[in-house]
Design a protein around this motif. Structure first.
Motif, PDB file in Angstrom:
ATOM      1  N   ALA D 134      48.338  39.031  27.041  1.00 34.58           N
ATOM      2  CA  ALA D 134      48.018  38.008  28.042  1.00 34.58           C
ATOM      3  C   ALA D 134      46.521  37.989  28.324  1.00 34.58           C
ATOM      4  O   ALA D 134      45.910  36.924  28.450  1.00 34.58           O
ATOM      5  CB  ALA D 134      48.806  38.245  29.327  1.00 34.58           C
ATOM      6  N   MET D 136      44.286  38.657  26.264  1.00 38.30           N
ATOM      7  CA  MET D 136      43.709  37.994  25.093  1.00 38.30           C
ATOM      8  C   MET D 136      43.961  36.482  25.124  1.00 38.30           C
ATOM      9  O   MET D 136      43.416  35.743  24.296  1.00 38.30           O
ATOM     10  CB  MET D 136      44.337  38.546  23.803  1.00 38.30           C
ATOM     11  CG  MET D 136      43.848  39.913  23.393  1.00 38.30           C
ATOM     12  SD  MET D 136      44.642  40.417  21.803  1.00 38.30           S
ATOM     13  CE  MET D 136      43.939  39.194  20.652  1.00 38.30           C
ATOM     14  N   GLY D 137      44.817  36.038  26.025  1.00 36.75           N
ATOM     15  CA  GLY D 137      45.097  34.605  26.129  1.00 36.75           C
ATOM     16  C   GLY D 137      46.022  34.095  25.034  1.00 36.75           C
ATOM     17  O   GLY D 137      46.029  32.912  24.712  1.00 36.75           O
ATOM     18  N   ILE D 138      46.818  34.981  24.451  1.00 34.54           N
ATOM     19  CA  ILE D 138      47.686  34.571  23.340  1.00 34.54           C
ATOM     20  C   ILE D 138      49.158  34.800  23.652  1.00 34.54           C
ATOM     21  O   ILE D 138      49.996  34.847  22.739  1.00 34.54           O
ATOM     22  CB  ILE D 138      47.328  35.314  22.029  1.00 34.54           C
ATOM     23  CG1 ILE D 138      47.486  36.832  22.210  1.00 34.54           C
ATOM     24  CG2 ILE D 138      45.914  34.978  21.582  1.00 34.54           C
ATOM     25  CD1 ILE D 138      47.500  37.583  20.884  1.00 34.54           C
TER      26      ILE D 138
END
Lengths: 227, 227, 227, 227, 227, 227
Positions: D134, D136-138
């Motif tokens: 999360a 990492m934004g993925i």
């Protein structure tokens, strides 16, 4: 095409202002011209205008009474207030489909651009809109939601209001990256084309979007409603 | 610590069921034991229970009347229904902070686990919860929201209900990956510890979460409320 | 209310600066005034200040030693540094709940506004904050995180610092759309009210938010801790 | 191609287990065969294994000491533990780029499939992984992260462990919809191909992914490091 | 290291402009210097430039013909156009891995910063990029995508173009919060270092990122390709 | 209502199978019954069926030729393939609005339920769908996308296919939490009602959704198209 009593779309202005209903009627005109029966109606026992959470709460009972009364003769209902008051309640109570202009307006804008810029009237409505678009799961498509920031007195000056809408739209376009504008109000059909011309990107009238979806949906002979 | 009239937290059960209010009172007990004044109150003119959108709409006026009447003598209000009816309206109208158990329960659960599993009573409430958590911007934290799927008659059988809650919690834990459970109702304080024991992961009582946040917030001497 | 040895909340300033701890103590004062035992303590063997990843790493062993020593007599611990160093390690090692001011501050701000603007001290901390809020799954609620961009020398000039905080808060409010401000540091309790007054939107002191949550949680007689 | 002293990639096993480092070395072999200097090294003063937050904290100082000592002669460093301990600290302190196997493994898996299924060893690591992905934004790319759920004793039985990895991979594929598997550990290179064969979807060895990215990055003659 | 016929990475410029291919060749130079065989090739029967959806469609058949012809002697293919035309088609048809510079460039940028700022040439490409990054599930990492807004004539003035890229990069950095810049085009390798110097944050050349990933992947002796 | 030459909506089946076009025609029937001119047409020079990326690429030139030829006499075009091939290219090239059934189907499903379950024919199409819904920014609304997993031979057995669709729909409903089903193909209008009856939740025919949106949009007298 044979007409039946239940061909009519009822567009409900939840407030009691007749001039707002007149403005809403502009949105309905192209559908009427194309042969669809559309009735635009004020709620005489609704709030004078819808600005607060209290207004939203108070707007529901009149709409429900109206819709229950018209249920057998209506094809669909449109709630013509950009906060979609009572939308899920009306869907729960009625055997006819119900459309909200904020929901339909946002979905229609998603067809016309990648990033939506919403022009709101009141700053106080912005967090409510943000919650609503997030609840719809489309927050990622929102470039911004900015209020024109005019007082009630200034709103009556249509030229000043239009100038502020252009200015706000430019900020949404240039600073926030919007490539489609969604007008955040029910009674703006009259200026959609002019605003689009000034901004150079598509401008969506949410009331037209909702009527269009009601129009299409009711042709499908689906027995049910929207739950 | 000197007490003042405005030390009291009012926990509003929006429905008229006294036995629900009694169950809610269990949530308040530890705070009362710690010296905080907490009043749990039914709305005698509210709906009998809150299951539908109509119930939610109808529950607001009684709560508003009550809260306006108690405003000067209350420190804060808690809306003890897992759909947080009227939360933003009450915040708009009152000079005291107002807390909703769904919002506070979700925030508290975020402290105790990474992925929240919500045990709901009625299937019909699930989409509403999903919209609400999405509106809060925390949808990513939700492992799942599953209803226990019992009819009204079965709900009265407390053992059957508890068994279904354990079963639903196990699905949320094993299949959906929940590592914290949020009970999706106001009147479940009595079984929190047992459920936690059975499931082996933390279980949050949303009413306690809301009272705790009200308790903390009102100690800060902030003049304002939550807008 | 009977007091026990384990009624005390220990607020740990992970660095060795006594004046930071004094500033932190302002956050605790309202809770102490309400009868809660709160101890604010510096780590004399911690880093002088916490600016870098190295400082964060080095701050953990002293906190752990302190907390293990006080474990039997503490109700809860608060880590008073806006990067929440060692939060999950302390939760793993201690039988008492541990609260981080960044996590609790963000959750509290979510109650007071829709879009959070974070005022950070150092630009270098911003990506770390963004990772942390994303890890919390609340990135959608973040309007922006902007550093005040002052050098160390300038930070000592409290008036210049306050002026920069107001300026940064205004950008967060006007340009980024924040409607609540979260102060991104532990020792800012002294200016919360003034900043709120200047900006016209709520300002959250994260240290107070964490103490409030510790205060509430420890009243629930839950046997366990936060894992 | 002329070799220089700084051509070497140092793959750091943060724990002291030589047999783990031997397993890691399998990941490096294809790069060595292609002419790249890669050194795989255990931290003799590191934790025996890395399972807890405490292990993660304790693993950093030995890695930092090692990396600072080798800095002038290293091209890049790889942290070979699936929780990427100390990654941002090492980046802050070193003038050489540093790669973490969790970050690089996830990015590589994003090239090979749409939805990542992570096979973890310990259940306790799953929430940490979820926070990391999360951050990492993925998170949207994650189909699931499931632990094989074996005790330490069982892990020594390589056949049982492989069987459990296949079983867990099948759940990730069939139930969660994963179309690429990321092995959630540093020492699994030996079974990547077999696992891929059994599951019928690509399986990524994160250590190889990190070495590959270090290999590529260091050919670009960029003066700086990763901050 | 023994060379085989299939050691070569083919970097395909989908358009027919030889000078673009020359610029792309700069990206390959460091890998060639490190001993890797890399061929950069124009598609003589491709569009003159790739600006429109039509250009993207038309660019695929020539690339496919070329790649099928070279399949047995190629290690991997790189599609050197920032819209990654035909990426999934080529993966479907070829037994060799295929890399797109937009996908690889974005993944590489994720290693170097938290928030990506993309400098695009044409405004019309921005919504396409936004859809693509969203399809990759990394929209949260995007600070902004801004076009330099120059006409074709102005693009030939390299100094004016560089000045606009610096200006656009500064807006992405200061206003949008980007801490890493991704150049949104294939033929920009020549200015990467200068742009990085001017902006003070890392700048990623997507073509280099893709060649690096192709270089690493093809060392792993994986039998298959990317599906 | 006066008819003009440009009243006709052209629904393009991008493949050459007449029986698919016949099935598509069922979707158009209710609109024709309501007075709208709708033409459903096969592309005789298109692929036989659309299963692969290659089929998608090859399907575009015939559609473009057809649409350019019909442009002056068409009100709007609908691309009747669930991967919306060429949608943005056609929008770029035509002065008439173009609607894709995947985009419109998903938007329509968002009106009828909170979590969309997509029933796909081929497993290979699922990652493509996931990328597309993510590109639309509506991934959060997706409960799941599951393929019925039948071979070509089995697809001809309509009863077996229907049984598998019911089975897949049940998994989407019960396991994944879907409360609305979107049929992931163009030629399924014939079974929509039966499937809805079996599953007990709304089922959306994407071709009808697209025709409805085309029908509504073209009544608005907007000069432009969708860019």
């Amino acid at each position: 095409m044979e007409r039946t009593l239940t061909d009519t779309i009822h567009v409900i202005n939840p407030n009691s202002s007749a001039h707002v209903t007149q403005a809403i009627a502009l949105a309905a005109a192209p559908f009427q011209a194309a042969g669809r029966d559309v009735i635009c109606v004020s709620m005489s026992d609704g709030p004078k205008g819808i600005e607060t959470e209290t207004d939203l709460q108070d707007s529901v009972p009149p709409m429900l009474r109206y819709a229950l009364e018209k249920e057998t003769e209506a094809a669909a209902f449109v709630v013509a207030c950009f906060s979609d008051p009572g939308l899920f309640l009306l869907r729960e109570r009625l055997r006819r489909p119900v459309f909200g202009i904020a929901e339909c307006g946002a979905l229609a804008a998603m067809l016309l651009g990648r990033r939506l810029g919403v022009i709101s009237i009141l700053q106080a409505a912005v967090p409510r809109h943000l919650r609503y678009f997030a609840a719809m799961g489309i927050g990622e498509r929102l470039a911004g939601d900015r209020a024109i920031g005019l007082g009630v007195a200034e709103l009556k000056d249509r030229e000043a209001m239009f100038a502020r809408m252009v200015e706000t739209g430019q900020i949404l376009k240039r600073q926030d990256g919007a490539d489609v504008i969604l007008m955040g109000g029910a009674a703006m059909s009259g200026i959609r084309a002019s605003l689009e011309h000034e901004l150079g990107i598509p401008v969506v009238d949410p009331t037209q979007a909702a009527i269009a979806m009601a129009d299409g949906f009711t042709k499908l002979n689906r027995p049910g409603n929207i739950k």
